[in-house]
Design an enzyme around this catalytic site. Structure first.
Site, PDB file in Angstrom:
ATOM      1  N   ARG A  97     -10.764 -11.895   7.298  1.00 22.54           N
ATOM      2  CA  ARG A  97      -9.597 -12.568   6.692  1.00 22.54           C
ATOM      3  C   ARG A  97      -9.990 -13.871   6.011  1.00 22.54           C
ATOM      4  NH1 ARG A  97      -4.847 -10.100   8.543  1.00 22.54           N
ATOM      5  NH2 ARG A  97      -4.886  -9.362  10.689  1.00 22.54           N
ATOM      6  N   ASP A 146       0.862  -1.181   0.000  1.00 19.98           N
ATOM      7  CA  ASP A 146       0.000   0.000   0.000  1.00 19.98           C
ATOM      8  C   ASP A 146       0.904   1.238   0.000  1.00 19.98           C
ATOM      9  OD1 ASP A 146      -2.345   1.524   0.301  1.00 19.98           O
ATOM     10  OD2 ASP A 146      -2.449   1.216   2.445  1.00 19.98           O
TER      11      ASP A 146
END
Ligand code: IMP
Ligand code: MG
Length: 177
Positions: free
Chosen positions: A165, A103
């Site tokens: 997740r 990111d």
């Protein structure tokens, strides 16, 4: 999050599987006859790592490192620290770091610097996804699954506040009130 989370599928499990197969083929070609250490960045990479290593047909070792950067929010704090260091020898080894997503780049840039000081024979990065629009520090991704837009993603290892997740697809987490 006070409002209800809303999930919109961005990358389906079949597309993820195809990307992982392609990465495994590239990595197999480059590491055939070597004995690399695959170093997963916890927790986000655990599903990707598990799928990837089962497609690699050469001897390798697996280890994990746990870093912190995000805290509980969606924004990187910019501060990274190693929460759980690796146990394996890195010096003179072929090391391949396995990340879920790059990111801002701060987390993995920190880790690569940390590892470089341990003098590996080679050091490469494999990331399932890349969000280049958010980059704050240059990072070379040697093996990349796919590029994603500037959205907050969950599933296939990626979490929001430790949730989601386990979802098999990668989805955009949108807030609706
Ligand atoms: P960076 O330091 O900003 O590159 O962030 C790296 C870490 O933040 C990744 O390894 C992920 O664990 C987490 N992260 C970054 N983007 C997302 C996202 O969209 N969803 C969930 N976790 C993310
Ligand atoms: Mg991560």
């Amino acid at each position: 999050m006070s409002s209800q989370p809303n999930l919109r599928v961005l990358v389906r499990r079949q597309e993820i599987a195809a990307a992982v197969e392609k990465l495994a083929a590239e990595i197999s070609q480059d590491y055939q006859g070597k004995y690399p250490l695959l170093l997963g960045v916890l927790k986000g990479s655990f599903i990707f790592m598990a799928d990837l290593v089962r497609l690699l047909d050469f001897p390798l070792e697996v280890d994990f490192v746990r870093l912190s950067s995000y805290g509980q929010g969606k924004e990187s704090s910019g501060k990274v620290k190693v929460l759980q260091g690796l146990r394996s020898r890195v010096r003179s080894r072929e090391v391949l770091v396995i990340e879920d997503i790059v990111d801002t780049g701060l987390t993995v840039a920190f880790l690569l610097d940390y590892l470089r000081q341990k003098k590996p024979a080679s050091l490469k990065l494999c990331a399932l996804s890349d969000k280049p629009s958010r980059r704050q520090i240059p990072v070379t991704i040697d093996y990349l699954g796919f590029t994603v837009p500037d959205k907050f993603l969950v599933g296939y290892g990626l979490d929001w506040d430790e949730k989601f997740r386990n979802l098999p697809d990668i989805s955009v987490l949108e807030e609706v009130s």
